[in-house]
Motif scaffolding. Structure first.
Motif, PDB file in Angstrom:
ATOM      1  N   VAL A   6      -2.296  21.942   4.896  1.00  0.00           N
ATOM      2  CA  VAL A   6      -0.928  20.625   4.638  1.00  0.00           C
ATOM      3  C   VAL A   6      -0.170  20.721   3.668  1.00  0.00           C
ATOM      4  O   VAL A   6      -1.339  19.527   2.899  1.00  0.00           O
ATOM      5  N   TYR A   9      -0.297  17.280   1.549  1.00  0.00           N
ATOM      6  CA  TYR A   9      -1.427  16.209   1.940  1.00  0.00           C
ATOM      7  C   TYR A   9      -2.632  16.822   1.996  1.00  0.00           C
ATOM      8  O   TYR A   9      -3.211  16.117   1.515  1.00  0.00           O
ATOM      9  N   ILE A 133      -1.826  12.087   7.831  1.00  0.00           N
ATOM     10  CA  ILE A 133      -0.553  12.670   8.698  1.00  0.00           C
ATOM     11  C   ILE A 133      -0.215  11.496   9.605  1.00  0.00           C
ATOM     12  O   ILE A 133       0.534  11.349  10.256  1.00  0.00           O
ATOM     13  N   PRO A 152       4.543  17.848   9.302  1.00  0.00           N
ATOM     14  CA  PRO A 152       4.099  18.021   8.315  1.00  0.00           C
ATOM     15  C   PRO A 152       4.356  19.676   8.526  1.00  0.00           C
ATOM     16  O   PRO A 152       3.420  20.659   9.586  1.00  0.00           O
TER      17      PRO A 152
END
Length: 162
Positions: A6, A9, A133, A152
């Motif tokens: 991600v 992240y 997230i 995201p």
């Protein structure tokens, strides 16, 4: 194993469970290997419930070109996986056999989903990414809808052998 990368992240590493959900795992692996998930997003996020992604439309209405049988108890499949914190499962419409590409990861124990959604694995590394997230999300409504420019991005999902 699946590594969900991600953007900004990190990586969520998921151990898939083809023993409990063989069709679901096969579908997820095929889509990942075909690059289907590359640059899709988490479009629905509800802290204390789950993060959902894998929709090419980015709004909960899309999927891949095929749907699969829902591998869960109320649909006649003996899937023993529980929807607990870290479980990955397939999203679907009211049709029990409508799962396609959308999946969600539980960020809390969600036992009310047991028997009605096809759980197919569990996060083994990266729950901190799921939590971040969920914490960063600013839903637009009570359904967890995230503005397009704040979703995201899933850079890729890599299937690895272990």
């Amino acid at each position: 194993m699946a590594d969900i990368v991600v953007k900004d992240y990190g990586t969520i590493q998921v151990a898939l469970d083809p023993k409990e959900a063989p069709l679901t795992c096969q579908n997820f692996i095929e889509l990942a290997n075909d690059g289907f998930y590359d640059n899709l997003t988490f479009h629905r996020i509800m802290k204390g419930f789950m993060i959902q992604g894998g929709d090419p439309n980015g709004d909960g209405t899309g999927g891949s070109e095929k749907t699969i049988q829902g591998e869960f108890q109320s649909n006649g499949v003996d899937n023993k996986l529980a929807h607990e914190r870290g479980t990955i499962s397939m999203a679907r419409s009211s049709d029990p056999n409508s799962a396609s590409s959308q999946f969600f990861i539980c960020d809390a124990d969600d036992p009310f989903l047991d028997g009605d959604y096809a759980a197919f694995g569990h996060v083994v590394k990266g729950m901190d990414v799921v939590d971040k997230i969920a914490s960063d999300a600013k839903p637009l409504d009570n359904n967890g809808t995230i503005a397009k420019d704040e979703q995201p991005v899933i850079e890729t999902i890599q299937i690895t052998e272990e």
